[in-house]
Design an enzyme around this catalytic site. Sequence first.
Site, PDB file in Angstrom:
ATOM      1  N   CYS A 130      27.863  41.739  42.752  1.00 23.87           N
ATOM      2  CA  CYS A 130      27.393  40.737  41.785  1.00 23.87           C
ATOM      3  C   CYS A 130      26.239  39.878  42.312  1.00 23.87           C
ATOM      4  CB  CYS A 130      28.539  39.855  41.324  1.00 23.87           C
ATOM      5  SG  CYS A 130      29.872  40.792  40.581  1.00 23.87           S
ATOM      6  N   HIS A 267      25.474  33.494  38.173  1.00 28.29           N
ATOM      7  CA  HIS A 267      26.152  34.761  37.884  1.00 28.29           C
ATOM      8  C   HIS A 267      27.228  34.481  36.834  1.00 28.29           C
ATOM      9  CE1 HIS A 267      28.384  38.365  38.084  1.00 28.29           C
ATOM     10  NE2 HIS A 267      29.365  37.892  38.828  1.00 28.29           N
ATOM     11  N   ASN A 297      31.401  39.905  32.447  1.00 24.92           N
ATOM     12  CA  ASN A 297      30.787  39.962  33.782  1.00 24.92           C
ATOM     13  C   ASN A 297      30.093  41.320  33.935  1.00 24.92           C
ATOM     14  OD1 ASN A 297      30.209  40.161  36.493  1.00 24.92           O
ATOM     15  ND2 ASN A 297      32.188  39.402  37.200  1.00 24.92           N
TER      16      ASN A 297
HETATM   17  O1  UT7 Z   1      31.856  38.891  39.747  1.00 22.63           O
HETATM   18  C1  UT7 Z   1      32.417  38.671  41.005  1.00 22.63           C
HETATM   19  C2  UT7 Z   1      33.106  37.428  41.044  1.00 22.63           C
HETATM   20  N1  UT7 Z   1      34.333  37.489  40.276  1.00 22.63           N
HETATM   21  C3  UT7 Z   1      34.818  36.371  39.846  1.00 22.63           C
HETATM   22  O2  UT7 Z   1      34.193  35.367  39.997  1.00 22.63           O
HETATM   23  C4  UT7 Z   1      36.215  36.338  39.239  1.00 22.63           C
HETATM   24  C5  UT7 Z   1      36.960  35.160  39.821  1.00 22.63           C
HETATM   25  N2  UT7 Z   1      38.270  34.962  39.312  1.00 22.63           N
HETATM   26  C6  UT7 Z   1      38.547  34.604  38.029  1.00 22.63           C
HETATM   27  O3  UT7 Z   1      37.655  34.531  37.226  1.00 22.63           O
HETATM   28  C7  UT7 Z   1      39.964  34.264  37.660  1.00 22.63           C
HETATM   29  O4  UT7 Z   1      40.747  34.168  38.823  1.00 22.63           O
HETATM   30  C8  UT7 Z   1      40.605  35.290  36.689  1.00 22.63           C
HETATM   31  C9  UT7 Z   1      39.971  35.165  35.315  1.00 22.63           C
HETATM   32  C10 UT7 Z   1      40.440  36.698  37.216  1.00 22.63           C
HETATM   33  C11 UT7 Z   1      42.100  34.995  36.541  1.00 22.63           C
HETATM   34  O5  UT7 Z   1      42.288  33.664  36.090  1.00 22.63           O
HETATM   35  P1  UT7 Z   1      43.337  32.714  36.820  1.00 22.63           P
HETATM   36  O6  UT7 Z   1      43.361  31.455  36.095  1.00 22.63           O
HETATM   37  O7  UT7 Z   1      42.972  32.700  38.276  1.00 22.63           O
HETATM   38  O8  UT7 Z   1      44.688  33.463  36.539  1.00 22.63           O
HETATM   39  P2  UT7 Z   1      45.752  34.059  37.566  1.00 22.63           P
HETATM   40  O9  UT7 Z   1      45.234  35.300  38.202  1.00 22.63           O
HETATM   41  O10 UT7 Z   1      46.244  32.964  38.443  1.00 22.63           O
HETATM   42  O11 UT7 Z   1      46.914  34.458  36.555  1.00 22.63           O
HETATM   43  C12 UT7 Z   1      47.605  33.489  35.759  1.00 22.63           C
HETATM   44  C13 UT7 Z   1      48.614  34.201  34.889  1.00 22.63           C
HETATM   45  C14 UT7 Z   1      49.463  35.219  35.636  1.00 22.63           C
HETATM   46  O12 UT7 Z   1      50.770  35.189  35.103  1.00 22.63           O
HETATM   47  P3  UT7 Z   1      51.956  34.386  35.863  1.00 22.63           P
HETATM   48  O13 UT7 Z   1      52.055  35.032  37.201  1.00 22.63           O
HETATM   49  O14 UT7 Z   1      51.487  32.972  35.928  1.00 22.63           O
HETATM   50  O15 UT7 Z   1      53.121  34.622  34.977  1.00 22.63           O
HETATM   51  C15 UT7 Z   1      48.824  36.536  35.294  1.00 22.63           C
HETATM   52  O16 UT7 Z   1      49.731  37.616  35.371  1.00 22.63           O
HETATM   53  O17 UT7 Z   1      47.909  34.960  33.872  1.00 22.63           O
HETATM   54  C16 UT7 Z   1      48.386  36.297  33.876  1.00 22.63           C
HETATM   55  N3  UT7 Z   1      47.303  37.175  33.438  1.00 22.63           N
HETATM   56  C17 UT7 Z   1      47.083  37.499  32.162  1.00 22.63           C
HETATM   57  N4  UT7 Z   1      47.714  37.153  31.029  1.00 22.63           N
HETATM   58  C18 UT7 Z   1      47.234  37.636  29.873  1.00 22.63           C
HETATM   59  C19 UT7 Z   1      46.364  37.780  34.205  1.00 22.63           C
HETATM   60  N5  UT7 Z   1      45.528  38.488  33.438  1.00 22.63           N
HETATM   61  C20 UT7 Z   1      45.944  38.330  32.166  1.00 22.63           C
HETATM   62  C21 UT7 Z   1      45.491  38.804  30.923  1.00 22.63           C
HETATM   63  N6  UT7 Z   1      46.157  38.434  29.821  1.00 22.63           N
HETATM   64  N7  UT7 Z   1      44.409  39.608  30.814  1.00 22.63           N
END
Ligand code: UT7
Length: 340
Positions: A130, A267, A297
Site C-alpha cells: 500500500c 492511503h 482499499n
Molecule cells: O492497506 C494496508 C493497511 N491496512 C489497514 O490499514 C487496515 C487496518 N485495520 C482496520 O482497518 C481495522 O482493524 C479493520 C477494519 C480490519 C477491523 O476493524 P476493527 O474495529 O479493528 O475490528 P476487529 O478486528 O477488532 O473486530 C471487531 C469485531 C470482531 O468480533 P468480536 O470478536 O468482537 O465478536 C470481528 O469478528 O468485528 C468482527 N468482524 C466483523 N463483523 C461483521 C470482523 N469483520 C467483520 C465483518 N462483518 N466483515
Amino acid sequence: MNIYSRITGTGSYLPPNRLTNQDLVDQLAAKGIETSDEWIVERTGISARHFASPEVSSSDLAFEACIRALKSAGRAVSDVDLIIVATSTPDMVFPSTATILQHKLTQAALAEGAEHGAAGCPAFDVQAVCSGFIYALTVADAMVRAGSAHCALVVGAEVFSRILDFNDRTTCVLFGDGAGAVVLEATRHEGHGSGILATDIHADGKHREILCTPGTVVGGQVMGDPTLKMDGPAVFKLAVGLLDSAARAVLEKSGVSLEELDWLVPHQANIRIMQSTAKKLKLGPDRVVVTVHEHGNTSAASIPLALDHAVHNGQIQEGQIVLLEGVGGGFTWGAVLLRM
Ligand code: UT7
C-alpha cells in the site's frame, strides 16, 4: 538552476463492475458468512468497491489511467522516458507489469499513427504494497532530479479482488481494484518552491507477518496460501503512528508548516485511520481527501486514485501544497510533499 520534478497530469481508472456493501453482504450470506452494510460502513467508511472482470489485469487498469494522465498533462506516449508501476498484484511473476504496460501504450500510440511509442525507456515495478505509489514517486523524483528521466509515468495499479479470501469476512470486505497515474516532469528553476518538495520512505520487515499474502509458486504449483492475511487491529495501531511520523518528516525536510498545508491525501484503507492521522496533525476534515467510501482499499492505487479524484473535482488547485502518505505490508511507509 536546479532540476526538480513536478506532477503535470493525473489520471485514474476504475473497472465498471461496482459492488455495494449490500451486494457483497448478499454474496457472502449465500456462503453462510455473516456481515452487514452497517458493520462495514461503521468500522471502515467503505460503501462500495470496484472489481475487475477475470480477463482484466493490473496492466489494463494502468493503461487506462496512463492514457488519462498523459491527456491531462498534454503529453504523448512518445514523450515518456520512464515507467514505474507500483503493484502487489502483477499480471505475471515476470516480466514486470511496467513492461507489459509500456508495450500496450506503444501499440496504442502506433495504432493512432504515432511514429513511435515508449519502447526503449526503462520500465520496472515497485513492490511496497500500500506504500507502493509513495515509493515509486520517490524513485521517479530521484531519477528526474538526477537528470536520467524527463517525463515519467508513475502508476499504482491493483486487482486485489484476485488475492482475497471470500471466506474471511475480516478482509474480503475491505479491498477493491483500480489504477491511478501521474505524469512527473522535470522543471528547472531557482530555489525549491514547486513540484516535489520532500520525500521520506521507510520499511521494517519485523512486521512482515501481520499483513501478507504468503503463497508462492514452486514447481508450477502454488505453495502456501495465496490469499491476503491481515491482523487488522495490529495494522491499525501501527499505521496511525507511522503515518504521523512520515508526515512530520516531509514537513520538516521542506520547512513547510502544517498551517501552510492545503491537502492531505492519505492511503485510503479505513476512514478511522485517516481521521486519527488528521487529528494528530490538527487538520480539519475539510483538508483531507477521502475516496475510501467509493473505492475501498485499492492498495498501491489508492493514493493516485484519490489524488486524481481531488484534482478533477476541483478540490486540489494548482499551486496548493499537498501531502501524500501511505503505509502497508512489509511494513513499509512514507510520504511525499509537493506543490501542484
Ligand atoms: O492497506 C494496508 C493497511 N491496512 C489497514 O490499514 C487496515 C487496518 N485495520 C482496520 O482497518 C481495522 O482493524 C479493520 C477494519 C480490519 C477491523 O476493524 P476493527 O474495529 O479493528 O475490528 P476487529 O478486528 O477488532 O473486530 C471487531 C469485531 C470482531 O468480533 P468480536 O470478536 O468482537 O465478536 C470481528 O469478528 O468485528 C468482527 N468482524 C466483523 N463483523 C461483521 C470482523 N469483520 C467483520 C465483518 N462483518 N466483515
